[in-house]
Structures are given as structure tokens and as C-alpha cells.
Design a protein around this motif. Structure first.
Motif, PDB file in Angstrom:
ATOM      1  N   THR A   3       0.843  -1.198   0.000  1.00 28.53           N
ATOM      2  CA  THR A   3       0.000   0.000   0.000  1.00 28.53           C
ATOM      3  C   THR A   3       0.876   1.246   0.000  1.00 28.53           C
ATOM      4  N   HIS A   4       0.298   2.351  -0.371  1.00 32.00           N
ATOM      5  CA  HIS A   4       1.025   3.619  -0.405  1.00 32.00           C
ATOM      6  C   HIS A   4       0.692   4.377   0.873  1.00 32.00           C
ATOM      7  N   GLY A   5       1.528   4.307   1.869  1.00 34.17           N
ATOM      8  CA  GLY A   5       1.279   4.954   3.155  1.00 34.17           C
ATOM      9  C   GLY A   5       0.448   4.061   4.057  1.00 34.17           C
ATOM     10  N   SER A   6       0.432   4.390   5.314  1.00 35.41           N
ATOM     11  CA  SER A   6      -0.326   3.573   6.262  1.00 35.41           C
ATOM     12  C   SER A   6      -1.593   4.290   6.697  1.00 35.41           C
ATOM     13  N   LEU A   7      -2.573   3.512   7.111  1.00 36.87           N
ATOM     14  CA  LEU A   7      -3.839   4.089   7.538  1.00 36.87           C
ATOM     15  C   LEU A   7      -3.717   4.820   8.871  1.00 36.87           C
ATOM     16  N   THR A   8      -2.682   4.547   9.636  1.00 34.55           N
ATOM     17  CA  THR A   8      -2.525   5.239  10.920  1.00 34.55           C
ATOM     18  C   THR A   8      -2.165   6.704  10.721  1.00 34.55           C
ATOM     19  N   LYS A   9      -1.613   7.058   9.551  1.00 35.10           N
ATOM     20  CA  LYS A   9      -1.239   8.450   9.278  1.00 35.10           C
ATOM     21  C   LYS A   9      -2.277   9.184   8.428  1.00 35.10           C
ATOM     22  N   ALA A  10      -3.396   8.559   8.169  1.00 32.50           N
ATOM     23  CA  ALA A  10      -4.408   9.167   7.296  1.00 32.50           C
ATOM     24  C   ALA A  10      -4.985  10.426   7.933  1.00 32.50           C
ATOM     25  N   GLY A  11      -5.064  11.505   7.176  1.00 36.40           N
ATOM     26  CA  GLY A  11      -5.642  12.755   7.651  1.00 36.40           C
ATOM     27  C   GLY A  11      -4.716  13.583   8.511  1.00 36.40           C
ATOM     28  N   LYS A  12      -3.443  13.260   8.533  1.00 37.86           N
ATOM     29  CA  LYS A  12      -2.497  13.962   9.413  1.00 37.86           C
ATOM     30  C   LYS A  12      -2.380  15.439   9.044  1.00 37.86           C
ATOM     31  N   VAL A  13      -2.210  15.746   7.781  1.00 38.55           N
ATOM     32  CA  VAL A  13      -1.992  17.133   7.368  1.00 38.55           C
ATOM     33  C   VAL A  13      -3.261  17.950   7.558  1.00 38.55           C
ATOM     34  N   ARG A  14      -4.401  17.385   7.200  1.00 38.77           N
ATOM     35  CA  ARG A  14      -5.652  18.130   7.350  1.00 38.77           C
ATOM     36  C   ARG A  14      -5.937  18.421   8.814  1.00 38.77           C
ATOM     37  N   GLY A  15      -5.627  17.503   9.669  1.00 45.55           N
ATOM     38  CA  GLY A  15      -5.843  17.714  11.095  1.00 45.55           C
ATOM     39  C   GLY A  15      -4.936  18.787  11.678  1.00 45.55           C
ATOM     40  N   GLN A  16      -3.753  18.956  11.133  1.00 45.16           N
ATOM     41  CA  GLN A  16      -2.807  19.945  11.647  1.00 45.16           C
ATOM     42  C   GLN A  16      -3.047  21.346  11.076  1.00 45.16           C
ATOM     43  N   THR A  17      -3.797  21.431   9.996  1.00 43.84           N
ATOM     44  CA  THR A  17      -4.015  22.720   9.342  1.00 43.84           C
ATOM     45  C   THR A  17      -4.986  23.553  10.170  1.00 43.84           C
ATOM     46  N   PRO A  18      -4.640  24.818  10.448  1.00 44.42           N
ATOM     47  CA  PRO A  18      -5.562  25.653  11.225  1.00 44.42           C
ATOM     48  C   PRO A  18      -6.839  25.958  10.442  1.00 44.42           C
ATOM     49  N   LYS A  19      -7.945  26.056  11.165  1.00 43.11           N
ATOM     50  CA  LYS A  19      -9.238  26.314  10.549  1.00 43.11           C
ATOM     51  C   LYS A  19      -9.332  27.779  10.136  1.00 43.11           C
ATOM     52  N   VAL A  20      -9.743  28.026   8.891  1.00 36.92           N
ATOM     53  CA  VAL A  20      -9.920  29.372   8.386  1.00 36.92           C
ATOM     54  C   VAL A  20     -11.407  29.577   8.155  1.00 36.92           C
ATOM     55  N   GLN A  21     -11.951  30.646   8.704  1.00 39.00           N
ATOM     56  CA  GLN A  21     -13.376  30.917   8.557  1.00 39.00           C
ATOM     57  C   GLN A  21     -13.694  31.282   7.109  1.00 39.00           C
ATOM     58  N   ALA A  22     -14.792  30.748   6.608  1.00 43.63           N
ATOM     59  CA  ALA A  22     -15.207  31.041   5.236  1.00 43.63           C
ATOM     60  C   ALA A  22     -15.724  32.465   5.169  1.00 43.63           C
ATOM     61  N   ARG A  23     -15.480  33.120   4.032  1.00 39.40           N
ATOM     62  CA  ARG A  23     -15.981  34.484   3.887  1.00 39.40           C
ATOM     63  C   ARG A  23     -17.468  34.449   3.574  1.00 39.40           C
ATOM     64  N   GLU A  24     -18.151  35.493   3.959  1.00 34.17           N
ATOM     65  CA  GLU A  24     -19.581  35.564   3.713  1.00 34.17           C
ATOM     66  C   GLU A  24     -19.829  35.830   2.238  1.00 34.17           C
ATOM     67  N   ARG A  25     -20.681  35.042   1.635  1.00 36.18           N
ATOM     68  CA  ARG A  25     -20.962  35.181   0.217  1.00 36.18           C
ATOM     69  C   ARG A  25     -22.405  35.614   0.040  1.00 36.18           C
TER      70      ARG A  25
END
Length: 59
Positions: A3-25
Motif C-alpha cells: 500500500t502507499h502509506g499507512s492508515l494510521t497516518k491518514a488525515g495527518k496534514v488536514r488535522g494539523q491545518t488551522p481552521k480558516v473561517q469562510a468568507r460571507e458570500r
């Protein structure tokens, strides 16, 4: 098959990324948009796509 990468590391980057509030549209009021579209299509005789000034309407 390896397999390409392990399932234990899945979502690592997304989890570390700070949340940015969406702009009002907010878009045009639908009645205004419809009026503009009517004017372009029927009064100015424009066709979909890029219209040059003085361009003839396709039939």
C-alpha cells in the motif's frame, strides 16, 4: 501488493491545518439578475458567450 502509506497516518496534514473561517458570500437579488438577463437576451439581442458591440445575432 504493497500500500502507499499507512492508515494510521491518514488525515495527518488536514488535522494539523488551522481552521480558516469562510468568507460571507452573497449574490445578486434573483429578480435583478433575471431582469438583467432579459435585457441582455431580448432587448439587446445578445447571444450566450462573448458579445462585441455591434455584433449580429446568430440564427
Amino acid at each position: 501488493m504493497p500500500t502507499h502509506g499507512s492508515l494510521t497516518k491518514a488525515g495527518k496534514v488536514r488535522g494539523q491545518t488551522p481552521k480558516v473561517q469562510a468568507r460571507e458570500r452573497h449574490g445578486d437579488i434573483s429578480m435583478t439578475r433575471n431582469k438583467d438577463n432579459f435585457r441582455k437576451r431580448f432587448i439587446l439581442k445578445r447571444v450566450p458567450g462573448q458579445n462585441k458591440p455591434g455584433q449580429k445575432r446568430r440564427k
